[in-house]
Design a protein around this motif. Structure first.
Motif, PDB file in Angstrom:
ATOM      1  N   THR A  34      -2.572   0.754  -6.161  1.00  0.00           N
ATOM      2  CA  THR A  34      -2.361  -0.449  -5.344  1.00  0.00           C
ATOM      3  C   THR A  34      -3.626  -1.301  -5.306  1.00  0.00           C
ATOM      4  OG1 THR A  34      -2.953   0.803  -3.361  1.00  0.00           O
ATOM      5  CG2 THR A  34      -0.600   0.627  -3.901  1.00  0.00           C
ATOM      6  N   ARG A  57     -14.686  -2.374  10.409  1.00  0.00           N
ATOM      7  CA  ARG A  57     -13.266  -2.277  10.790  1.00  0.00           C
ATOM      8  C   ARG A  57     -13.132  -1.954  12.271  1.00  0.00           C
ATOM      9  NH1 ARG A  57      -8.501  -0.625   7.592  1.00  0.00           N
ATOM     10  NH2 ARG A  57      -7.048   0.659   8.772  1.00  0.00           N
ATOM     11  N   ASN A  61      -7.827   0.756  14.482  1.00  0.00           N
ATOM     12  CA  ASN A  61      -6.933   0.585  13.340  1.00  0.00           C
ATOM     13  C   ASN A  61      -6.926   1.869  12.504  1.00  0.00           C
ATOM     14  OD1 ASN A  61      -5.254  -0.504  11.455  1.00  0.00           O
ATOM     15  ND2 ASN A  61      -6.698  -2.050  10.698  1.00  0.00           N
ATOM     16  N   PRO A  62      -5.831   2.634  12.555  1.00  0.00           N
ATOM     17  CA  PRO A  62      -5.819   3.953  11.906  1.00  0.00           C
ATOM     18  C   PRO A  62      -5.817   3.868  10.379  1.00  0.00           C
ATOM     19  CG  PRO A  62      -3.647   3.403  12.772  1.00  0.00           C
ATOM     20  CD  PRO A  62      -4.559   2.306  13.210  1.00  0.00           C
ATOM     21  N   ILE A  64      -4.940   5.600   6.354  1.00  0.00           N
ATOM     22  CA  ILE A  64      -3.955   6.358   5.575  1.00  0.00           C
ATOM     23  C   ILE A  64      -4.638   7.591   4.985  1.00  0.00           C
ATOM     24  CG2 ILE A  64      -2.485   6.292   3.521  1.00  0.00           C
ATOM     25  CD1 ILE A  64      -2.153   3.252   4.018  1.00  0.00           C
ATOM     26  N   HIS A  66      -4.631  10.324   2.060  1.00  0.00           N
ATOM     27  CA  HIS A  66      -4.144  10.448   0.686  1.00  0.00           C
ATOM     28  C   HIS A  66      -4.168  11.904   0.250  1.00  0.00           C
ATOM     29  CE1 HIS A  66      -5.341   6.295   1.206  1.00  0.00           C
ATOM     30  NE2 HIS A  66      -4.673   5.959   0.116  1.00  0.00           N
ATOM     31  N   ILE A  99       4.759   7.265   7.901  1.00  0.00           N
ATOM     32  CA  ILE A  99       4.120   7.586   9.182  1.00  0.00           C
ATOM     33  C   ILE A  99       4.960   8.615   9.932  1.00  0.00           C
ATOM     34  CG2 ILE A  99       3.471   6.624  11.434  1.00  0.00           C
ATOM     35  CD1 ILE A  99       2.699   4.094   9.925  1.00  0.00           C
ATOM     36  N   THR A 116       0.541   9.785  15.660  1.00  0.00           N
ATOM     37  CA  THR A 116       1.091   9.781  14.296  1.00  0.00           C
ATOM     38  C   THR A 116      -0.012   9.642  13.252  1.00  0.00           C
ATOM     39  OG1 THR A 116       1.358   7.398  14.497  1.00  0.00           O
ATOM     40  CG2 THR A 116       3.294   8.754  14.987  1.00  0.00           C
ATOM     41  N   ARG A 120       0.075   9.314   2.194  1.00  0.00           N
ATOM     42  CA  ARG A 120       0.501   8.736   0.918  1.00  0.00           C
ATOM     43  C   ARG A 120       0.029   9.616  -0.241  1.00  0.00           C
ATOM     44  NH1 ARG A 120      -0.251   4.768  -3.146  1.00  0.00           N
ATOM     45  NH2 ARG A 120      -2.375   3.951  -3.218  1.00  0.00           N
ATOM     46  N   PRO A 141      -8.957   3.446   3.657  1.00  0.00           N
ATOM     47  CA  PRO A 141      -8.434   2.086   3.789  1.00  0.00           C
ATOM     48  C   PRO A 141      -8.805   1.310   2.532  1.00  0.00           C
ATOM     49  CG  PRO A 141     -10.547   2.231   4.887  1.00  0.00           C
ATOM     50  CD  PRO A 141     -10.281   3.590   4.265  1.00  0.00           C
ATOM     51  N   SER A 142      -8.318   0.091   2.405  1.00  0.00           N
ATOM     52  CA  SER A 142      -8.745  -0.740   1.288  1.00  0.00           C
ATOM     53  C   SER A 142     -10.271  -0.926   1.373  1.00  0.00           C
ATOM     54  CB  SER A 142      -8.023  -2.080   1.334  1.00  0.00           C
ATOM     55  OG  SER A 142      -8.101  -2.637   2.641  1.00  0.00           O
ATOM     56  N   GLU A 179      -1.392  -3.596  -1.300  1.00  0.00           N
ATOM     57  CA  GLU A 179      -1.401  -2.276  -0.695  1.00  0.00           C
ATOM     58  C   GLU A 179       0.008  -1.696  -0.596  1.00  0.00           C
ATOM     59  OE1 GLU A 179      -2.339  -5.056   0.604  1.00  0.00           O
ATOM     60  OE2 GLU A 179      -4.375  -4.967   1.391  1.00  0.00           O
ATOM     61  N   SER A 180       0.032  -0.379  -0.369  1.00  0.00           N
ATOM     62  CA  SER A 180       1.296   0.357  -0.332  1.00  0.00           C
ATOM     63  C   SER A 180       2.245  -0.153   0.755  1.00  0.00           C
ATOM     64  CB  SER A 180       1.006   1.838  -0.086  1.00  0.00           C
ATOM     65  OG  SER A 180       0.369   2.008   1.166  1.00  0.00           O
ATOM     66  N   ARG A 197       4.768  -2.604   6.710  1.00  0.00           N
ATOM     67  CA  ARG A 197       4.035  -3.446   5.753  1.00  0.00           C
ATOM     68  C   ARG A 197       4.754  -3.377   4.419  1.00  0.00           C
ATOM     69  NH1 ARG A 197      -2.086  -1.913   4.197  1.00  0.00           N
ATOM     70  NH2 ARG A 197      -1.018  -0.303   3.002  1.00  0.00           N
ATOM     71  N   SER A 231       1.943  -1.459  13.950  1.00  0.00           N
ATOM     72  CA  SER A 231       0.873  -1.080  13.040  1.00  0.00           C
ATOM     73  C   SER A 231      -0.354  -1.881  13.448  1.00  0.00           C
ATOM     74  CB  SER A 231       1.280  -1.412  11.617  1.00  0.00           C
ATOM     75  OG  SER A 231       0.255  -1.044  10.747  1.00  0.00           O
ATOM     76  N   GLY A 233      -3.050  -2.590  12.253  1.00  0.00           N
ATOM     77  CA  GLY A 233      -3.657  -3.446  11.231  1.00  0.00           C
ATOM     78  C   GLY A 233      -3.058  -4.839  11.209  1.00  0.00           C
TER      79      GLY A 233
HETATM   80  O1  TXA Z   1      -2.258   1.001  -0.803  1.00  0.00           O
HETATM   81  C1  TXA Z   1      -2.793   1.327   0.240  1.00  0.00           C
HETATM   82  O2  TXA Z   1      -2.147   1.679   1.237  1.00  0.00           O
HETATM   83  C2  TXA Z   1      -4.319   1.290   0.299  1.00  0.00           C
HETATM   84  C3  TXA Z   1      -4.844   2.287  -0.729  1.00  0.00           C
HETATM   85  C4  TXA Z   1      -6.319   2.476  -0.674  1.00  0.00           C
HETATM   86  O3  TXA Z   1      -4.168   3.507  -0.591  1.00  0.00           O
HETATM   87  N1  TXA Z   1      -4.795   1.574   1.607  1.00  0.00           N
HETATM   88  C5  TXA Z   1      -4.672   0.679   2.634  1.00  0.00           C
HETATM   89  O4  TXA Z   1      -5.227   1.088   3.822  1.00  0.00           O
HETATM   90  O5  TXA Z   1      -4.134  -0.384   2.508  1.00  0.00           O
HETATM   91  P1  TXA Z   1      -5.501   0.072   5.026  1.00  0.00           P
HETATM   92  O6  TXA Z   1      -6.271   0.869   6.005  1.00  0.00           O
HETATM   93  O7  TXA Z   1      -6.122  -1.163   4.510  1.00  0.00           O
HETATM   94  O8  TXA Z   1      -4.095  -0.189   5.637  1.00  0.00           O
HETATM   95  C6  TXA Z   1      -3.425   0.814   6.376  1.00  0.00           C
HETATM   96  C7  TXA Z   1      -2.347   0.203   7.221  1.00  0.00           C
HETATM   97  C8  TXA Z   1      -2.944  -0.569   8.388  1.00  0.00           C
HETATM   98  O9  TXA Z   1      -2.153  -1.721   8.607  1.00  0.00           O
HETATM   99  C9  TXA Z   1      -2.805   0.417   9.544  1.00  0.00           C
HETATM  100  O10 TXA Z   1      -2.725  -0.226  10.790  1.00  0.00           O
HETATM  101  C10 TXA Z   1      -1.516   1.135   9.177  1.00  0.00           C
HETATM  102  O11 TXA Z   1      -1.540   1.245   7.780  1.00  0.00           O
HETATM  103  N2  TXA Z   1      -1.461   2.487   9.758  1.00  0.00           N
HETATM  104  C11 TXA Z   1      -2.202   3.567   9.441  1.00  0.00           C
HETATM  105  N3  TXA Z   1      -1.897   4.610  10.217  1.00  0.00           N
HETATM  106  C12 TXA Z   1      -0.918   4.206  11.046  1.00  0.00           C
HETATM  107  C13 TXA Z   1      -0.183   4.815  12.123  1.00  0.00           C
HETATM  108  N4  TXA Z   1      -0.384   6.078  12.469  1.00  0.00           N
HETATM  109  N5  TXA Z   1       0.733   4.057  12.765  1.00  0.00           N
HETATM  110  C14 TXA Z   1       0.952   2.771  12.409  1.00  0.00           C
HETATM  111  N6  TXA Z   1       0.286   2.141  11.429  1.00  0.00           N
HETATM  112  C15 TXA Z   1      -0.642   2.829  10.754  1.00  0.00           C
END
Ligand code: TXA
Ligand code: MG
Length: 348
Positions: A34, A57, A61-62, A64, A66, A99, A116, A120, A141-142, A179-180, A197, A231, A233
């Motif tokens: 991604t 950050r 903001n939680p 992911i 991997h 999630i 939660t 991924r 995260p990204s 992103e995913s 998302r 979410s 983010g």
């Molecule tokens: O493709 C992707 O997902 C990339 C690559 C690196 O794997 N990662 C990514 O991570 O985009 P990040 O942190 O930029 O985005 C993660 C999103 C954020 O919007 C965050 O709020 C949401 O996922 N998220 C993470 N854990 C969550 C949770 N327990 N509940 C709700 N939203 C969550």
């Protein structure tokens, strides 16, 4: 917080070095299918806390988590509903994040205190080799500075993170480019799966396997003031270049006419972000981001295009609005945020 950022190659030596750094609690940016992720050992709260510092950050903001193999899921989440198993079978490894309620091993720095966790299994072979070699799940995260477009090349990562992280593993440009897909399954079966998302695994792809999927309002709308984000983010300014971006909806003809009318006003730094070939009829400098009907191509290029506009010192960018069908929904969602939800509708 200055340090030397090592450049690692995606060979055995580079992968082993990345894994060793991660085991030591260091930060390594890795390629995924991604975008590039800024990885740390997901089970080490202290290591994970450094991700937040490096990115700037917000703490709530939680992240992911991997994993490299299906089974690893079971050690992270409390229960795996049947629909999650079916989604995993259909789309893992790949750009889908699920999630679910987490087990106690997840540090609060990863979950931001939520009950939660997002999990991924990426399809990028280098990402999977690094996770497997590290021997621990990786929170990532990204790998961009918070708020700006996500990185799809190692050069993007270095532009943001040089001197702030321990290493970057260069795996070339990312294939998907956005992103995913994030889907919340934490309230299944009493509530349907909820798309938080959009990404490379599209809504029709999800619904084919999971039945009806709710689309969170925040996917296409600005959060109302004081609303609680499903979410976290989604409540922050996101994907934004330095320039002001305005999304313009309309036919190629209407878009060109609009941009050319603006061009007559001699606005400093006025530029266009448009579809391939459509720049020819514009009277302002333009950056393109794929064919008008090529959602996958747009996804691949949109973040690079936004970064390129900054390099060109754009001040005000009129961006041609993509379709919100299929993977286009992900591109639309990112551009909407880059534009801080400022949209002009042409054609009545
Ligand atoms: O493709 C992707 O997902 C990339 C690559 C690196 O794997 N990662 C990514 O991570 O985009 P990040 O942190 O930029 O985005 C993660 C999103 C954020 O919007 C965050 O709020 C949401 O996922 N998220 C993470 N854990 C969550 C949770 N327990 N509940 C709700 N939203 C969550
Ligand atoms: Mg991000």
């Amino acid at each position: 917080m200055q340090m030397e950022t090592l450049r690692l190659q995606p060979d055995d030596e580079g992968i082993e070095k990345a894994a060793a750094l991660l085991r030591e609690g260091k930060l390594v940016a890795i390629p995924t299918e991604t975008v590039y992720g800024l990885a740390a050992n997901a089970l080490d709260g202290e290591a994970v806390s450094h991700i937040f510092t490096a990115k700037g950050r917000p703490q709530d903001n939680p992240l992911i988590v991997h994993i490299a193999a299906f089974e690893e899921w079971e050690s992270l989440v409390r229960e795996i509903p049947e629909v999650a198993v079916r989604l995993a079978e259909a789309y893992w490894p790949g750009p889908l994040t699920m999630i679910l309620p987490h087990k106690p091993c997840i540090p609060k720095q990863v979950s931001a205190g939520l009950p939660t966790v997002a999990v991924r299994l990426p399809s990028h072979p280098i990402a999977r080799r690094v996770i497997a070699a590290a021997g621990v799940p990786l929170a990532a995260p990204s790998a961009n500075r918070s708020g700006i477009p996500s990185p799809t090349t190692a050069a993007h990562v270095l532009a943001d993170m040089e001197g702030r992280i321990d290493a970057v593993l260069d795996g070339g440009p990312c294939e998907v480019g956005v992103e995913s897909t994030v889907v919340d399954l934490s309230s299944v079966p009493s509530c349907p799966p909820r798309l938080l998302r959009p990404g490379g695994i599209t809504l029709p792809m999800l619904e084919k396997v999971a039945g009806h999927v709710e689309v969170d309002e925040a996917v296409t709308h600005a959060l109302k003031k004081d609303a609680v984000a499903a979410s976290p983010g989604m409540k922050y300014k996101h994907y934004a270049p330095k320039a002001q971006v305005v999304l313009v909806k309309g036919s190629p003809e209407a878009y060109a006419a609009f941009v050319n009318t603006q061009a007559e006003k001699n606005i400093t730094g006025l530029m266009a972000l448009c579809f391939d070939g459509e720049e020819k009829r514009l009277h302002v400098p333009a950056v393109t981001y794929g064919g008008r009907y090529d959602g996958a191509g747009q996804a691949q290029r949109v973040f690079d295009a936004l970064r390129h506009l900054d390099e060109l010192n754009a001040q005000l960018v009129y961006a041609a609005c993509p379709s919100s069908k299929g993977v286009g929904l992900a591109v639309y969602n990112r551009l909407l945020r880059a534009a801080a939800f400022e949209v002009i509708e042409l054609d009545g």
